[in-house]
Design an enzyme around this catalytic site. Structure first.
Site, PDB file in Angstrom:
ATOM      1  N   SER A  48      58.895  11.556  67.660  1.00 18.32           N
ATOM      2  CA  SER A  48      58.193  12.847  67.736  1.00 18.32           C
ATOM      3  C   SER A  48      57.964  13.499  66.380  1.00 18.32           C
ATOM      4  O   SER A  48      57.128  14.374  66.249  1.00 18.32           O
ATOM      5  CB  SER A  48      58.966  13.827  68.627  1.00 18.32           C
ATOM      6  OG  SER A  48      60.268  14.009  68.122  1.00 18.32           O
ATOM      7  N   ASP A 349      60.919  24.516  67.859  1.00 21.16           N
ATOM      8  CA  ASP A 349      61.355  24.584  69.259  1.00 21.16           C
ATOM      9  C   ASP A 349      62.826  24.245  69.449  1.00 21.16           C
ATOM     10  O   ASP A 349      63.264  24.015  70.568  1.00 21.16           O
ATOM     11  CB  ASP A 349      60.487  23.640  70.118  1.00 21.16           C
ATOM     12  CG  ASP A 349      60.568  22.193  69.638  1.00 21.16           C
ATOM     13  OD1 ASP A 349      61.392  21.887  68.759  1.00 21.16           O
ATOM     14  OD2 ASP A 349      59.787  21.355  70.154  1.00 21.16           O
ATOM     15  N   HIS A 352      62.221  20.248  66.868  1.00 21.18           N
ATOM     16  CA  HIS A 352      61.195  19.912  65.882  1.00 21.18           C
ATOM     17  C   HIS A 352      60.979  21.080  64.935  1.00 21.18           C
ATOM     18  O   HIS A 352      61.281  22.217  65.273  1.00 21.18           O
ATOM     19  CB  HIS A 352      59.892  19.585  66.608  1.00 21.18           C
ATOM     20  CG  HIS A 352      60.085  18.523  67.636  1.00 21.18           C
ATOM     21  ND1 HIS A 352      60.154  18.790  68.965  1.00 21.18           N
ATOM     22  CD2 HIS A 352      60.271  17.201  67.500  1.00 21.18           C
ATOM     23  CE1 HIS A 352      60.363  17.667  69.629  1.00 21.18           C
ATOM     24  NE2 HIS A 352      60.445  16.690  68.766  1.00 21.18           N
TER      25      HIS A 352
END
Ligand SMILES: *[C@@H]1O[C@H](CO)[C@@H](O)[C@H](O)[C@H]1NC(C)=O
Ligand SMILES: *[C@@H]1O[C@H](CO)[C@@H](O)[C@H](O)[C@H]1NC(C)=O
Ligand SMILES: *[C@@H]1O[C@H](CO)[C@@H](O)[C@H](O)[C@H]1NC(C)=O
Length: 377
Positions: A48, A349, A352
Site C-alpha cells: 500500500s 489514516d 499510511h
C-alpha cells in the site's frame, strides 16, 4: 462473506504492512536530480505504500475497501485513485523527479504503460499466501504477493525475457522492489504472534525479497532500488493497538513504541546485509537500499521546522478517538472526521502517511539514492 470487522481488520493489516516499508524527499535543490538518469520507465513492486490503484480493481474485496472512495485522494486528485493517502505517494514524487508521468497500475488494463508499470498491491505480502498459511497466517487481503507481482511483470515483458534480450529494454529502467514485508508482520501480529515469534520470520521474508531482486536481475534489470521498512512503532494504529501503561515501552524522545521500532531496525539491517551480499554476486548491477526508516525518523525529528503540527505527529488526520485519533473499528472513511489541514499531519489514516509526509520523505530518499545509482557513468 467476510464480516465488516474482518474486512476492516484485514485492511488494517494490509495497510500496516505497507507502513513498514516505503518512501522519500528533503532537499528541493536536488529534487530533479533523478532526471539526470534519463530513465524511460519505472517498474514498481510492493504494497500500500506504493499502490496507485491495483487493489481497488481486484474484485470482490478491492472495490469495497475505503481506498476506493473519498476522503482518500481528497487533497491532490480530488477523487479516490486507490492510493492509500490523501494524495500522492513517494513513488509519484520519484516518477516526477525522474521526469516521468505517474505510473499506471497494472490492473488498469487499458492504461498507457510506456513509462512504466506499478505492480504494487495494498495488503500484499513478501511471502506467498500458501507459505504464510503454513505458519497460521491466513486470509491476506490480497494474494498478490511479491512473486505474483513479478509473475505479472514476466507476462508483460514475456517476449524479451524469453528470448533473453531485455537488456536493451531495461537499459534505462528503474526497478523498485518494495518496500514489502510489513504486511507479513502485521498479519502475523494480528494472528496472535508475539514480536519474538515474528522475528523468526525475518530471514524467510528477507529471502523472499532478495529472491524477487534476483528474479528481476535475471530478467535484465541493471538498476534496482530495495526500500526498507518504516518505524511502525510510531504509527497511530500500532500505538493504539499496543497501548500500555508501562512507560518503558515508549521512546522518551518521540513517544513511539520502542520494541516495534527495534524490530523494524532488525529487519532493515538484515535486508542491508543481504543486499551487500547480492552486490558481490552481481558487480555489474546497481543495487541500492533506500532507507525509509531514516527518512521517516528525520521527518519526525524535524516535524515542526517542516511545518507539521508538533502536537499531532503521532495522530491520524483521518480517524477518531483515543490518544492517537485512531480506532480499529472506525477507521478512515467518509463516516469519520478528517483534519482541517492534512499537510500538518504525518499520518493520514493511522497506517499510511499523508501526501506531505511522503513528499518530504521522497526528497530525502531521492537525495540518498541518486548518487548511488551511478547515472552519470
Ligand atoms: C496455529 O493455530 C492453532 C490454533 O490457534 C494452534 O493450535 C497451532 O499450534 C498453530 N500452529 C502454528 C504452526 O503456529
Ligand atoms: C487467494 O487464493 C485462493 C486460492 O487460490 C482463493 O480461493 C482466494 O479467493 C484468493 N483470495 C483473494 C483475496 O484473491
Ligand atoms: C472504538 O469505537 C467503538 C465504536 O464506536 C467504541 O465502542 C470503542 O470504545 C472505541 N474504542 C476506543 C479505544 O476508543
Amino acid at each position: 462473506m467476510a464480516s465488516a470487522n474482518a474486512l476492516v481488520s484485514s485492511l488494517l493489516l494490509l495497510t500496516l504492512a505497507s507502513s513498514f516499508p516505503l518512501l522519500l524527499q528533503p532537499c528541493f535543490s536536488n529534487a530533479n536530480s533523478l532526471s539526470n538518469c534519463n530513465f524511460d520507465q519505472i517498474l514498481q513492486f510492493g504494497d500500500s505504500m506504493a499502490d496507485t490503484g491495483n487493489l481497488i480493481r481486484q474484485k470482490p474485496i478491492g472495490p469495497l475497501t475505503p481506498f476506493a472512495r473519498l476522503p482518500y485522494g481528497e487533497t491532490f486528485f480530488k477523487r479516490a485513485t486507490g492510493r492509500c493517502s490523501n494524495g500522492r505517494l513517494t513513488i509519484d514524487f520519484i516518477a516526477n523527479a525522474a521526469g516521468l508521468p505517474f505510473l499506471n497500475p497494472y490492473e488498469k488494463n487499458d492504461a498507457n504503460f510506456r513509462n512504466g508499470v506499478n505492480f504494487a498491491v495494498a495488503g500484499a505480502t513478501a511471502l506467498p499466501a500458501k507459505v504464510l498459511a503454513k505458519t497460521n497466517i491466513t486470509d491476506p487481503l490480497t494474494n498478490s504477493s511479491l512473486h505474483v507481482q513479478i509473475d505479472w511483470m514476466y507476462k508483460k515483458f514475456n517476449v524479451c525475457i524469453t528470448v533473453g534480450d531485455c537488456s536493451v529494454k531495461f537499459k534505462n529502467t528503474l526497478f523498485i522492489v518494495g518496500g514489502i514485508g510489513g504486511n507479513d508482520y502485521y498479519y502475523g501480529s494480528r494472528s496472535g504472534k508475539t514480536l519474538q515469534e515474528l522475528k523468526i520470520m525475518v530471514p524467510e521474508i528477507i529471502k523472499a525479497i532478495m529472491k524477487g531482486v534476483k528474479r528481476v536481475i535475471s530478467f535484465g534489470a541493471i538498476r534496482v532500488v530495495v526500500p526498507g521498512i518504516l518505524p511502525f512503532g510510531c504509527f497511530p494504529a500500532y500505538l493504539t493497538l499496543y497501548q500500555t501503561s508501562n512507560s518503558n515501552a515508549y521512546d522518551n524522545k518521540d513517544g513511539c513504541l520502542k520494541e516495534f521500532n527495534s524490530f523494524a531496525v532488525y529487519h532493515n539491517k538484515k535486508l542491508q546485509e543481504a543486499i551487500r551480499e547480492l552486490k558481490r554476486e552481481h558487480p555489474d548491477v546497481v543495487i541500492v537500499h533506500s532507507d525509509h526508516y531514516r527518512a521517516f525518523e528525520w521527518l519526525l525529528n524535524h516535524a515542526v521546522q517542516l511545518g507539521f503540527d508538533g502536537e499531532s505527529t503521532l495522530k491520524a488526520c483521518c480517524g477518531i478517538g483515543g490518544d492517537y485519533n485512531f480506532n480499529l473499528t472506525r477507521m478512515c472513511s467518509a463516516k469519520v472526521p478528517v483534519c482541517a489541514n492534512p499537510n500538518q499531519f504525518i499520518s493520514w489514516d493511522g497506517i499510511h502517511l499523508t501526501e506531505e509526509a511522503y513528499k518530504r520523505m521522497a526528497g530525502q530518499l531521492i537525495d540518498e539514492i541518486f548518487p548511488k545509482l551511478q547515472c552519470s557513468v
